[in-house]
Design a protein around this motif. Structure first.
Motif, PDB file in Angstrom:
ATOM      1  N   ASP A  22      -4.040  10.683  -5.556  1.00 11.78           N
ATOM      2  CA  ASP A  22      -3.894   9.156  -6.185  1.00 11.78           C
ATOM      3  C   ASP A  22      -3.852   9.374  -7.668  1.00 11.78           C
ATOM      4  OD1 ASP A  22      -3.859   8.333  -3.428  1.00 11.78           O
ATOM      5  OD2 ASP A  22      -6.118   7.941  -3.538  1.00 11.78           O
ATOM      6  N   SER A  23      -3.769  10.265  -8.052  1.00 10.55           N
ATOM      7  CA  SER A  23      -3.903  10.630  -9.702  1.00 10.55           C
ATOM      8  C   SER A  23      -2.870   9.595 -10.595  1.00 10.55           C
ATOM      9  CB  SER A  23      -3.800  11.851 -10.203  1.00 10.55           C
ATOM     10  OG  SER A  23      -2.756  12.803  -9.730  1.00 10.55           O
ATOM     11  N   GLY A  24      -1.538   9.568  -9.863  1.00 11.85           N
ATOM     12  CA  GLY A  24      -0.513   8.893 -10.428  1.00 11.85           C
ATOM     13  C   GLY A  24      -0.555   7.472  -9.982  1.00 11.85           C
ATOM     14  N   ALA A  25      -1.318   6.994  -9.318  1.00  5.57           N
ATOM     15  CA  ALA A  25      -1.189   5.530  -8.771  1.00  5.57           C
ATOM     16  C   ALA A  25      -1.728   4.612  -9.880  1.00  5.57           C
ATOM     17  CB  ALA A  25      -1.765   5.279  -7.528  1.00  5.57           C
ATOM     18  N   ASP A  26      -1.280   3.597  -9.778  1.00  6.97           N
ATOM     19  CA  ASP A  26      -1.736   2.367 -10.845  1.00  6.97           C
ATOM     20  C   ASP A  26      -3.023   2.010 -10.359  1.00  6.97           C
ATOM     21  OD1 ASP A  26      -1.594   0.393 -12.985  1.00  6.97           O
ATOM     22  OD2 ASP A  26      -1.171  -0.985 -11.326  1.00  6.97           O
ATOM     23  N   PRO A  27      -4.181   1.928 -11.226  1.00  7.82           N
ATOM     24  CA  PRO A  27      -5.587   1.417 -10.586  1.00  7.82           C
ATOM     25  C   PRO A  27      -5.370  -0.053 -10.125  1.00  7.82           C
ATOM     26  CG  PRO A  27      -5.515   2.242 -12.908  1.00  7.82           C
ATOM     27  CD  PRO A  27      -4.115   2.361 -12.405  1.00  7.82           C
ATOM     28  N   GLU A  28      -4.637  -0.840 -10.618  1.00 16.14           N
ATOM     29  CA  GLU A  28      -4.460  -2.213 -10.143  1.00 16.14           C
ATOM     30  C   GLU A  28      -4.085  -2.108  -8.726  1.00 16.14           C
ATOM     31  OE1 GLU A  28      -2.222  -4.972 -12.599  1.00 16.14           O
ATOM     32  OE2 GLU A  28      -3.701  -4.806 -14.082  1.00 16.14           O
ATOM     33  N   PHE A  29      -2.860  -1.262  -8.518  1.00 17.38           N
ATOM     34  CA  PHE A  29      -2.488  -1.118  -7.187  1.00 17.38           C
ATOM     35  C   PHE A  29      -3.372  -0.518  -6.028  1.00 17.38           C
ATOM     36  CE2 PHE A  29      -0.185   1.885  -4.089  1.00 17.38           C
ATOM     37  CZ  PHE A  29       0.450   0.861  -3.526  1.00 17.38           C
ATOM     38  N   LEU A  30      -4.155   0.364  -6.558  1.00 13.76           N
ATOM     39  CA  LEU A  30      -5.280   0.947  -5.745  1.00 13.76           C
ATOM     40  C   LEU A  30      -6.391   0.054  -5.380  1.00 13.76           C
ATOM     41  CD1 LEU A  30      -5.568   4.491  -7.483  1.00 13.76           C
ATOM     42  CD2 LEU A  30      -4.433   3.898  -5.156  1.00 13.76           C
ATOM     43  N   MET A  31      -6.517  -0.912  -6.338  1.00 11.12           N
ATOM     44  CA  MET A  31      -7.532  -1.993  -6.029  1.00 11.12           C
ATOM     45  C   MET A  31      -7.112  -3.147  -5.150  1.00 11.12           C
ATOM     46  SD  MET A  31     -10.662  -2.971  -6.883  1.00 11.12           S
ATOM     47  CE  MET A  31     -11.266  -2.277  -8.183  1.00 11.12           C
ATOM     48  N   GLU A  32      -5.774  -3.274  -5.054  1.00 12.77           N
ATOM     49  CA  GLU A  32      -5.290  -4.185  -4.164  1.00 12.77           C
ATOM     50  C   GLU A  32      -5.130  -3.690  -2.717  1.00 12.77           C
ATOM     51  OE1 GLU A  32      -0.753  -5.973  -3.308  1.00 12.77           O
ATOM     52  OE2 GLU A  32      -1.322  -5.200  -5.245  1.00 12.77           O
ATOM     53  N   LEU A  33      -4.977  -2.449  -2.883  1.00 10.65           N
ATOM     54  CA  LEU A  33      -4.946  -1.719  -1.593  1.00 10.65           C
ATOM     55  C   LEU A  33      -6.245  -1.881  -0.951  1.00 10.65           C
ATOM     56  CD1 LEU A  33      -2.808   1.492  -2.001  1.00 10.65           C
ATOM     57  CD2 LEU A  33      -2.176  -0.454  -0.611  1.00 10.65           C
ATOM     58  N   GLN A  36       4.197   3.995  -2.860  1.00  6.03           N
ATOM     59  CA  GLN A  36       3.691   2.649  -2.530  1.00  6.03           C
ATOM     60  C   GLN A  36       4.053   2.476  -1.260  1.00  6.03           C
ATOM     61  OE1 GLN A  36       4.249  -0.572  -5.224  1.00  6.03           O
ATOM     62  NE2 GLN A  36       4.370   0.738  -7.171  1.00  6.03           N
ATOM     63  N   MET A  37       5.319   2.888  -0.717  1.00 10.43           N
ATOM     64  CA  MET A  37       5.696   2.462   0.463  1.00 10.43           C
ATOM     65  C   MET A  37       4.603   3.265   1.564  1.00 10.43           C
ATOM     66  SD  MET A  37       9.549   2.989   2.246  1.00 10.43           S
ATOM     67  CE  MET A  37      10.113   1.374   1.816  1.00 10.43           C
ATOM     68  N   LYS A  38       4.338   4.197   1.067  1.00  8.21           N
ATOM     69  CA  LYS A  38       3.743   5.155   2.066  1.00  8.21           C
ATOM     70  C   LYS A  38       2.213   4.477   2.423  1.00  8.21           C
ATOM     71  CE  LYS A  38       2.831  10.120   2.238  1.00  8.21           C
ATOM     72  NZ  LYS A  38       2.624  11.283   1.204  1.00  8.21           N
ATOM     73  N   TYR A  39       1.536   4.123   1.262  1.00  6.55           N
ATOM     74  CA  TYR A  39       0.354   3.242   1.673  1.00  6.55           C
ATOM     75  C   TYR A  39       0.621   2.007   2.456  1.00  6.55           C
ATOM     76  CZ  TYR A  39      -1.900   5.853  -2.101  1.00  6.55           C
ATOM     77  OH  TYR A  39      -2.521   7.043  -3.010  1.00  6.55           O
ATOM     78  N   TYR A  40       1.512   1.100   2.204  1.00  4.70           N
ATOM     79  CA  TYR A  40       1.909   0.053   3.114  1.00  4.70           C
ATOM     80  C   TYR A  40       2.272   0.457   4.280  1.00  4.70           C
ATOM     81  CZ  TYR A  40       1.303  -3.183  -0.821  1.00  4.70           C
ATOM     82  OH  TYR A  40       0.785  -4.113  -1.985  1.00  4.70           O
ATOM     83  N   ALA A  41       2.975   1.488   4.676  1.00  2.00           N
ATOM     84  CA  ALA A  41       3.246   1.874   5.952  1.00  2.00           C
ATOM     85  C   ALA A  41       2.106   2.297   6.922  1.00  2.00           C
ATOM     86  CB  ALA A  41       4.314   2.940   6.034  1.00  2.00           C
ATOM     87  N   ASN A  42       1.015   2.835   5.940  1.00  2.00           N
ATOM     88  CA  ASN A  42      -0.247   2.973   6.485  1.00  2.00           C
ATOM     89  C   ASN A  42      -0.905   1.920   6.969  1.00  2.00           C
ATOM     90  OD1 ASN A  42      -2.309   4.948   7.123  1.00  2.00           O
ATOM     91  ND2 ASN A  42      -3.425   4.277   5.458  1.00  2.00           N
ATOM     92  N   ILE A  43      -0.974   0.807   5.947  1.00  2.00           N
ATOM     93  CA  ILE A  43      -1.696  -0.363   6.362  1.00  2.00           C
ATOM     94  C   ILE A  43      -1.129  -1.153   7.811  1.00  2.00           C
ATOM     95  CG2 ILE A  43      -1.921  -2.845   5.670  1.00  2.00           C
ATOM     96  CD1 ILE A  43      -2.199  -1.824   2.791  1.00  2.00           C
ATOM     97  N   GLU A  44       0.383  -0.781   7.612  1.00  2.00           N
ATOM     98  CA  GLU A  44       1.062  -1.516   8.984  1.00  2.00           C
ATOM     99  C   GLU A  44       0.449  -0.661  10.322  1.00  2.00           C
ATOM    100  OE1 GLU A  44       5.410  -3.150   9.315  1.00  2.00           O
ATOM    101  OE2 GLU A  44       5.310  -0.987   9.219  1.00  2.00           O
ATOM    102  N   GLU A  45       0.195   0.500  10.423  1.00  2.00           N
ATOM    103  CA  GLU A  45      -0.377   1.345  11.432  1.00  2.00           C
ATOM    104  C   GLU A  45      -1.685   0.934  11.469  1.00  2.00           C
ATOM    105  OE1 GLU A  45       1.203   3.334  13.433  1.00  2.00           O
ATOM    106  OE2 GLU A  45       3.046   2.718  12.028  1.00  2.00           O
TER     107      GLU A  45
END
Length: 276
Positions: free
Chosen positions: A194-205, A257-266
């Protein structure tokens, strides 16, 4: 004059195959180069193979003399594919069967999934056409059809069938399709980083996951699932635009990002099963 014309043609062909040209204008590659042969693997542009003489001839249609020179340029070092049984030339690529003796052929190494499934090399491909192609290939290549054939034919049919299954599963869903398109261009999304992910995005997740964990009704879980689906639809449009512009790094970040949201869907599906 002959030497000058030949030099110009070779220079043009080299420019066409230059890797930077492929990276900056991928949509031009699919339209101008692989229109007849569909999409050819682009991770190593200088190693692409052109097995279809029909595709090569299309490049120089209407220019008989110059097209012959261009054909020789692209064909340099290439070996014409022949049927393993009757030795007749194979006039299609990929060639699943010999048109002369009708015998199943071995899979061609390095053929892209887009080419196997006869689909345009695009993120927004026609999934109905993909499914139709899948059913057609499985009807003709399924191992059950070769139970009374030679051992070699049985092996080829099994390999083809497994490859078609993998190609279909990969291209069917946007996430796996996008990751595969990046893979063709020599890029990948590292697992478990997750090193390249935006901190705000990770907080939202994190907040979404906490809300899902605390959901007590199917309505609450469905709301989270609906929001995730809407976000995935938006990301699909953004990724398509990035790939069309050749902005590979942007497409890579959006696919992450799509990868994370697809995981949420599951996870939503799992939660709904628990609440039932």
């Amino acid at each position: 004059m002959l030497s000058l014309n030949y030099t110009r043609i070779v220079r043009s062909a080299r420019a066409l195959l230059h890797p930077h040209w492929l990276l900056t204008k991928p949509e031009s590659v699919c339209k101008a180069v692989t229109c007849s042969a569909r999409c050819i693997t682009t991770s190593s542009p200088l190693k692409d193979t052109w097995h279809s003489s029909r595709s090569l001839k299309a490049l120089g249609k209407g220019r008989s003399y110059h097209s012959n020179l261009l054909l020789r340029y692209y064909s340099t070092g290439q070996v014409e594919l022949n049927c393993w049984k009757c030795k007749q030339p194979l006039d299609q690529s990929p060639a699943f069967f010999c048109m002369s003796c009708k015998v199943v052929q071995p899979p061609e190494e390095g053929t892209s999934y887009f080419k196997i499934m006869d689909c345009d090399c695009t993120f927004t491909l026609d999934t109905q056409k993909l499914q139709k192609r899948y059913l057609q290939l499985q009807r003709s290549l399924h191992p059950d059809n070769f139970s009374h054939k030679s051992v070699k034919e049985q092996e080829y049919s099994e390999t083809h069938s497994a490859l078609v299954n993998k190609a279909y599963r990969t291209l069917l869903k946007p996430l796996s399709r996008g990751l595969y398109m990046l893979e063709l261009k020599g890029m990948s999304i590292e697992e478990g980083t997750d090193s390249g992910a935006d901190p705000e995005f990770l907080m939202e997740l994190m907040e979404i996951n906490e809300a899902l964990h605390g959901a007590r009704t199917s309505e609450q879980a469905n709301k989270i699932g609906k929001d995730a689906k809407g976000k995935l639809a938006d990301l699909t449009k953004e990724i398509d635009a990035a790939l069309l512009k050749g902005e590979l790094q942007a497409a890579k970040a959006l696919l992450a990002q799509m990868k994370y949201y697809a995981n949420i869907e599951e996870k939503v599906k799992e939660k709904l099963s628990e609440l039932m």
